[in-house]
Design an enzyme around this catalytic site. Structure first.
Site, PDB file in Angstrom:
ATOM      1  N   HIS A  39     -19.441  53.524  17.497  1.00 10.95           N
ATOM      2  CA  HIS A  39     -19.971  53.353  16.154  1.00 10.95           C
ATOM      3  C   HIS A  39     -21.135  52.377  16.135  1.00 10.95           C
ATOM      4  O   HIS A  39     -21.389  51.675  17.107  1.00 10.95           O
ATOM      5  CB  HIS A  39     -18.865  52.844  15.228  1.00 10.95           C
ATOM      6  CG  HIS A  39     -18.311  51.518  15.672  1.00 10.95           C
ATOM      7  ND1 HIS A  39     -17.270  51.418  16.574  1.00 10.95           N
ATOM      8  CD2 HIS A  39     -18.680  50.252  15.364  1.00 10.95           C
ATOM      9  CE1 HIS A  39     -17.014  50.136  16.787  1.00 10.95           C
ATOM     10  NE2 HIS A  39     -17.859  49.401  16.073  1.00 10.95           N
ATOM     11  N   HIS A 125     -27.666  49.245  16.622  1.00 13.20           N
ATOM     12  CA  HIS A 125     -27.421  49.472  18.046  1.00 13.20           C
ATOM     13  C   HIS A 125     -25.964  49.874  18.245  1.00 13.20           C
ATOM     14  O   HIS A 125     -25.142  49.696  17.353  1.00 13.20           O
ATOM     15  CB  HIS A 125     -27.722  48.208  18.857  1.00 13.20           C
ATOM     16  CG  HIS A 125     -26.777  47.092  18.565  1.00 13.20           C
ATOM     17  ND1 HIS A 125     -26.912  46.291  17.442  1.00 13.20           N
ATOM     18  CD2 HIS A 125     -25.667  46.666  19.215  1.00 13.20           C
ATOM     19  CE1 HIS A 125     -25.929  45.404  17.428  1.00 13.20           C
ATOM     20  NE2 HIS A 125     -25.149  45.611  18.488  1.00 13.20           N
TER      21      HIS A 125
END
Length: 190
Positions: A39, A125
């Site tokens: 995620h 990120h």
């Protein structure tokens, strides 16, 4: 109390899984998460009272109500804070700033509940490893550098998720507490 965070999930990409497998086998003292449940964290909440979850969900629904689904490219690699002292290995996200706007909206809204505002700019990120000790880190950073220009894939962000994180000796286990669609801005259970 539950440990919670807000994120958008990413699908599996073969080349990303291959990179993470090479990092696991590098011999470096790093922790590489499982690939399921990968995620992009939009906001880490930490320990929250279970009875505050409904209020948090209300803030999330309002925060994303003006956003429609959008494409994200997963590309490139790097480290935080820097190559001389890497603590986090990451894979990059290119999204035209949408995740940053969503994270900012969530941050602003949840600050009214007492959650501290982020003091660093949002950098989307995917964390693919955490350094536990300096042993072997040069090997791992060498593997990461080999993939720095790699395009891992593209996916459509259709929702955000309020997630529960349970820490175990073999890694974190994530559970969706609520999935909030960007299509309609309407929450649904898992």
């Amino acid at each position: 109390m539950i440990r919670a965070f807000i994120a958008t999930e990413i699908p599996r990409f073969d080349e990303l899984e291959s990179l993470m497998d090479r990092l696991r086998k590098s011999g470096a003292k790093i922790s590489v998460p499982r690939t399921e449940g990968m995620h992009v964290t939009l906001k880490f909440l930490g320990d929250v009272e279970e009875d505050s979850v409904t209020e948090i969900i209300g803030h999330l629904e309002r925060s994303v109500s003006g956003f429609a689904p959008f494409d994200v490219k997963v590309a490139g690699t790097g480290v935080f804070p820097n190559i001389r002292n890497p603590r986090i290995f990451w894979v990059g996200i290119e999204d035209g700033g949408f995740l940053g706007r969503i994270a900012g909206s969530i941050d602003e809204s949840l600050s009214t509940m007492g959650f501290a505002k982020e003091n660093r700019p949002f950098t989307p990120h995917i964390t693919i490893a955490r350094v536990k000790a300096p042993y072997g880190v040069e090997r791992a950073t060498g593997i990461l550098k080999e993939s720095e220009g790699t395009q891992f894939g593209t996916y459509l962000v259709k929702d955000i998720r309020l997630k529960k994180s349970t820490l175990t000796p073999t890694g974190s286990i994530y559970e969706d507490l609520r999935v909030i669609s960007l299509v309609k801005g309407v929450a649904s259970d898992k």
